[in-house]
Design a protein around this motif. Structure first.
Motif, PDB file in Angstrom:
ATOM      1  N   LYS A 196      15.421   9.817  23.341  1.00  0.00           N
ATOM      2  CA  LYS A 196      14.279  10.235  24.158  1.00  0.00           C
ATOM      3  C   LYS A 196      13.027   9.659  23.484  1.00  0.00           C
ATOM      4  O   LYS A 196      12.835   9.860  22.278  1.00  0.00           O
ATOM      5  CB  LYS A 196      14.218  11.769  24.179  1.00  0.00           C
ATOM      6  N   PRO A 197      12.176   8.956  24.229  1.00  0.00           N
ATOM      7  CA  PRO A 197      11.041   8.293  23.575  1.00  0.00           C
ATOM      8  C   PRO A 197      10.130   9.280  22.847  1.00  0.00           C
ATOM      9  O   PRO A 197       9.853  10.360  23.366  1.00  0.00           O
ATOM     10  CB  PRO A 197      10.278   7.659  24.746  1.00  0.00           C
ATOM     11  N   PRO A 198       9.669   8.918  21.649  1.00  0.00           N
ATOM     12  CA  PRO A 198       8.709   9.766  20.939  1.00  0.00           C
ATOM     13  C   PRO A 198       7.435   9.938  21.771  1.00  0.00           C
ATOM     14  O   PRO A 198       7.126   9.110  22.635  1.00  0.00           O
ATOM     15  CB  PRO A 198       8.409   8.972  19.665  1.00  0.00           C
ATOM     16  N   ILE A 199       6.708  11.028  21.492  1.00  0.00           N
ATOM     17  CA  ILE A 199       5.481  11.339  22.226  1.00  0.00           C
ATOM     18  C   ILE A 199       4.350  10.386  21.850  1.00  0.00           C
ATOM     19  O   ILE A 199       3.567   9.964  22.690  1.00  0.00           O
ATOM     20  CB  ILE A 199       5.033  12.779  21.866  1.00  0.00           C
ATOM     21  N   TYR A 200       4.271  10.091  20.568  1.00  0.00           N
ATOM     22  CA  TYR A 200       3.086   9.368  20.092  1.00  0.00           C
ATOM     23  C   TYR A 200       3.434   8.574  18.834  1.00  0.00           C
ATOM     24  O   TYR A 200       4.174   9.066  17.971  1.00  0.00           O
ATOM     25  CB  TYR A 200       1.986  10.402  19.773  1.00  0.00           C
ATOM     26  N   GLY A 201       2.904   7.376  18.746  1.00  0.00           N
ATOM     27  CA  GLY A 201       3.150   6.562  17.563  1.00  0.00           C
ATOM     28  C   GLY A 201       1.932   5.747  17.210  1.00  0.00           C
ATOM     29  O   GLY A 201       1.129   5.409  18.081  1.00  0.00           O
ATOM     30  N   LYS A 202       1.803   5.426  15.941  1.00  0.00           N
ATOM     31  CA  LYS A 202       0.644   4.658  15.522  1.00  0.00           C
ATOM     32  C   LYS A 202       0.953   3.870  14.253  1.00  0.00           C
ATOM     33  O   LYS A 202       1.791   4.266  13.448  1.00  0.00           O
ATOM     34  CB  LYS A 202      -0.505   5.635  15.264  1.00  0.00           C
ATOM     35  N   VAL A 203       0.239   2.750  14.091  1.00  0.00           N
ATOM     36  CA  VAL A 203       0.329   1.962  12.859  1.00  0.00           C
ATOM     37  C   VAL A 203      -0.840   2.386  11.980  1.00  0.00           C
ATOM     38  O   VAL A 203      -1.998   2.312  12.407  1.00  0.00           O
ATOM     39  CB  VAL A 203       0.228   0.452  13.150  1.00  0.00           C
ATOM     40  N   LEU A 204      -0.533   2.847  10.777  1.00  0.00           N
ATOM     41  CA  LEU A 204      -1.579   3.348   9.881  1.00  0.00           C
ATOM     42  C   LEU A 204      -1.650   2.462   8.637  1.00  0.00           C
ATOM     43  O   LEU A 204      -0.647   1.874   8.224  1.00  0.00           O
ATOM     44  CB  LEU A 204      -1.282   4.800   9.514  1.00  0.00           C
ATOM     45  N   GLY A 205      -2.831   2.376   8.062  1.00  0.00           N
ATOM     46  CA  GLY A 205      -3.058   1.454   6.941  1.00  0.00           C
ATOM     47  C   GLY A 205      -2.393   1.897   5.648  1.00  0.00           C
ATOM     48  O   GLY A 205      -2.290   3.092   5.366  1.00  0.00           O
ATOM     49  N   GLY A 206      -1.958   0.925   4.862  1.00  0.00           N
ATOM     50  CA  GLY A 206      -1.294   1.206   3.588  1.00  0.00           C
ATOM     51  C   GLY A 206      -2.023   0.619   2.404  1.00  0.00           C
ATOM     52  O   GLY A 206      -3.229   0.334   2.471  1.00  0.00           O
ATOM     53  N   GLU A 207      -1.276   0.433   1.333  1.00  0.00           N
ATOM     54  CA  GLU A 207      -1.863  -0.103   0.107  1.00  0.00           C
ATOM     55  C   GLU A 207      -0.880  -1.071  -0.545  1.00  0.00           C
ATOM     56  O   GLU A 207       0.332  -0.863  -0.485  1.00  0.00           O
ATOM     57  CB  GLU A 207      -2.166   1.041  -0.873  1.00  0.00           C
ATOM     58  N   GLN A 208      -1.406  -2.088  -1.182  1.00  0.00           N
ATOM     59  CA  GLN A 208      -0.568  -3.052  -1.901  1.00  0.00           C
ATOM     60  C   GLN A 208      -1.155  -3.263  -3.296  1.00  0.00           C
ATOM     61  O   GLN A 208      -2.275  -3.725  -3.435  1.00  0.00           O
ATOM     62  CB  GLN A 208      -0.574  -4.358  -1.120  1.00  0.00           C
ATOM     63  N   ILE A 209      -0.363  -2.872  -4.279  1.00  0.00           N
ATOM     64  CA  ILE A 209      -0.829  -2.997  -5.667  1.00  0.00           C
ATOM     65  C   ILE A 209       0.033  -4.053  -6.357  1.00  0.00           C
ATOM     66  O   ILE A 209       1.175  -3.776  -6.734  1.00  0.00           O
ATOM     67  CB  ILE A 209      -0.714  -1.640  -6.406  1.00  0.00           C
ATOM     68  N   PRO A 210      -0.479  -5.286  -6.515  1.00  0.00           N
ATOM     69  CA  PRO A 210       0.350  -6.392  -7.018  1.00  0.00           C
ATOM     70  C   PRO A 210       1.019  -6.086  -8.355  1.00  0.00           C
ATOM     71  O   PRO A 210       2.186  -6.442  -8.561  1.00  0.00           O
ATOM     72  CB  PRO A 210      -0.642  -7.548  -7.170  1.00  0.00           C
ATOM     73  N   THR A 211       0.318  -5.378  -9.242  1.00  0.00           N
ATOM     74  CA  THR A 211       0.881  -5.134 -10.578  1.00  0.00           C
ATOM     75  C   THR A 211       2.061  -4.165 -10.550  1.00  0.00           C
ATOM     76  O   THR A 211       2.791  -4.052 -11.523  1.00  0.00           O
ATOM     77  CB  THR A 211      -0.203  -4.546 -11.513  1.00  0.00           C
ATOM     78  N   ARG A 212       2.241  -3.433  -9.444  1.00  0.00           N
ATOM     79  CA  ARG A 212       3.324  -2.445  -9.388  1.00  0.00           C
ATOM     80  C   ARG A 212       4.577  -2.968  -8.699  1.00  0.00           C
ATOM     81  O   ARG A 212       5.573  -2.267  -8.626  1.00  0.00           O
ATOM     82  CB  ARG A 212       2.849  -1.218  -8.609  1.00  0.00           C
ATOM     83  N   LEU A 213       4.503  -4.174  -8.149  1.00  0.00           N
ATOM     84  CA  LEU A 213       5.635  -4.667  -7.343  1.00  0.00           C
ATOM     85  C   LEU A 213       6.854  -4.983  -8.202  1.00  0.00           C
ATOM     86  O   LEU A 213       6.719  -5.489  -9.323  1.00  0.00           O
ATOM     87  CB  LEU A 213       5.213  -5.933  -6.598  1.00  0.00           C
ATOM     88  N   SER A 214       8.019  -4.721  -7.663  1.00  0.00           N
ATOM     89  CA  SER A 214       9.243  -5.152  -8.333  1.00  0.00           C
ATOM     90  C   SER A 214       9.284  -6.681  -8.301  1.00  0.00           C
ATOM     91  O   SER A 214       8.601  -7.306  -7.479  1.00  0.00           O
ATOM     92  CB  SER A 214      10.468  -4.600  -7.583  1.00  0.00           C
ATOM     93  N   ALA A 215      10.089  -7.274  -9.176  1.00  0.00           N
ATOM     94  CA  ALA A 215      10.160  -8.740  -9.253  1.00  0.00           C
ATOM     95  C   ALA A 215      10.568  -9.323  -7.900  1.00  0.00           C
ATOM     96  O   ALA A 215      10.009 -10.322  -7.433  1.00  0.00           O
ATOM     97  CB  ALA A 215      11.157  -9.144 -10.336  1.00  0.00           C
ATOM     98  N   GLU A 216      11.496  -8.648  -7.262  1.00  0.00           N
ATOM     99  CA  GLU A 216      12.009  -9.127  -5.967  1.00  0.00           C
ATOM    100  C   GLU A 216      10.915  -9.081  -4.892  1.00  0.00           C
ATOM    101  O   GLU A 216      10.741 -10.026  -4.117  1.00  0.00           O
ATOM    102  CB  GLU A 216      13.167  -8.215  -5.565  1.00  0.00           C
ATOM    103  N   ASP A 217      10.170  -7.983  -4.877  1.00  0.00           N
ATOM    104  CA  ASP A 217       9.099  -7.841  -3.888  1.00  0.00           C
ATOM    105  C   ASP A 217       7.965  -8.832  -4.170  1.00  0.00           C
ATOM    106  O   ASP A 217       7.359  -9.379  -3.240  1.00  0.00           O
ATOM    107  CB  ASP A 217       8.548  -6.408  -3.887  1.00  0.00           C
TER     108      ASP A 217
END
Ligand SMILES: Cc1cc2nc3c(=O)[nH]c(=O)nc-3n(C[C@H](O)[C@H](O)[C@H](O)COP(=O)(O)O)c2cc1C
Length: 179
Positions: free
Chosen positions: A117-138
């Motif tokens: 059953k389709p959800p009522i409401y959806g949205k794209v919300l802003g995130g964060e990217q911290i280069p020093t915390r990324l795994s080697a693969e990421d």
């Protein structure tokens, strides 16, 4: 009204967004219980009237597999609830890129399509990217992206988290769920 906000995360920003949604929903008088918990924790989905599900966007423009698996497994129960979805990403607005629509609402389409059953409401919300915390693969994966798309050899620090926008999302979901 009993509400569950459940999500998965890799680096924590989706957990923060989920907490902000919970904070806003607690402000409504008829809320008996607002639970914010990660997918995989022990909870009884059937006990809630409203369920909000969130995921960050990762490789290949996808939500996390754990979130897809959760929705697929609980499809029937979720069809009886008022459901909201959100994704946390950096490309909030989206773009048209060499013959393909990317980002923004495109991120929500596949997510929404998982539900019986389709959800009522959806949205794209802003995130964060911290280069020093990324795994080697990421780091490797993002470096490839920035080289290819931006012609840059550096992964930038990016922050587009926006609490007022998250609160607005929560308030709208509540309004639509109570129509
Ligand atoms: C390997 C990798 C791939 C990503 N791919 C995308 C993407 O395709 N589009 C986008 O908008 N953001 C992308 N992001 C950014 C994340 O969605 C963003 O940093 C988000 O806030 C991470 O959520 P989390 O902290 O809950 O894990 C990517 C991040 C990583 C590490």
């Amino acid at each position: 009204m009993r509400t569950l906000i459940t999500y998965d995360t890799v680096y924590g920003s989706t957990a923060q967004v989920a907490a902000w949604i919970g904070e806003r929903l607690e402000g409504f008088n008829d809320m008996e219980d607002v639970t914010v918990t990660r997918i995989g924790e022990d909870f009884d989905l059937s006990a809630y009237d409203m369920v909000i599900i969130g995921s960050p966007i990762y490789r290949n423009d996808q939500i996390l597999e754990s979130v897809t698996a959760f929705v697929t497994k609980n499809k029937d129960v979720l069809a009886e609830k008022k459901v909201g979805i959100f994704v946390v990403a950096l490309d909030i607005g989206g773009a048209y890129y060499f013959g393909r629509f990317t980002g923004g609402l495109e991120y929500l389409k596949e997510f929404a399509a998982l539900f019986a059953k389709p959800p009522i409401y959806g949205k794209v919300l802003g995130g964060e990217q911290i280069p020093t915390r990324l795994s080697a693969e990421d780091r490797e994966s993002l470096l490839n992206f920035y080289r290819r798309v931006m012609g840059s050899d550096e992964i930038p620090y990016r922050y587009s988290m926006d609490k007022p926008k998250v609160w607005e999302y929560a308030a709208r979901f509540y309004k639509y769920a109570n129509r």
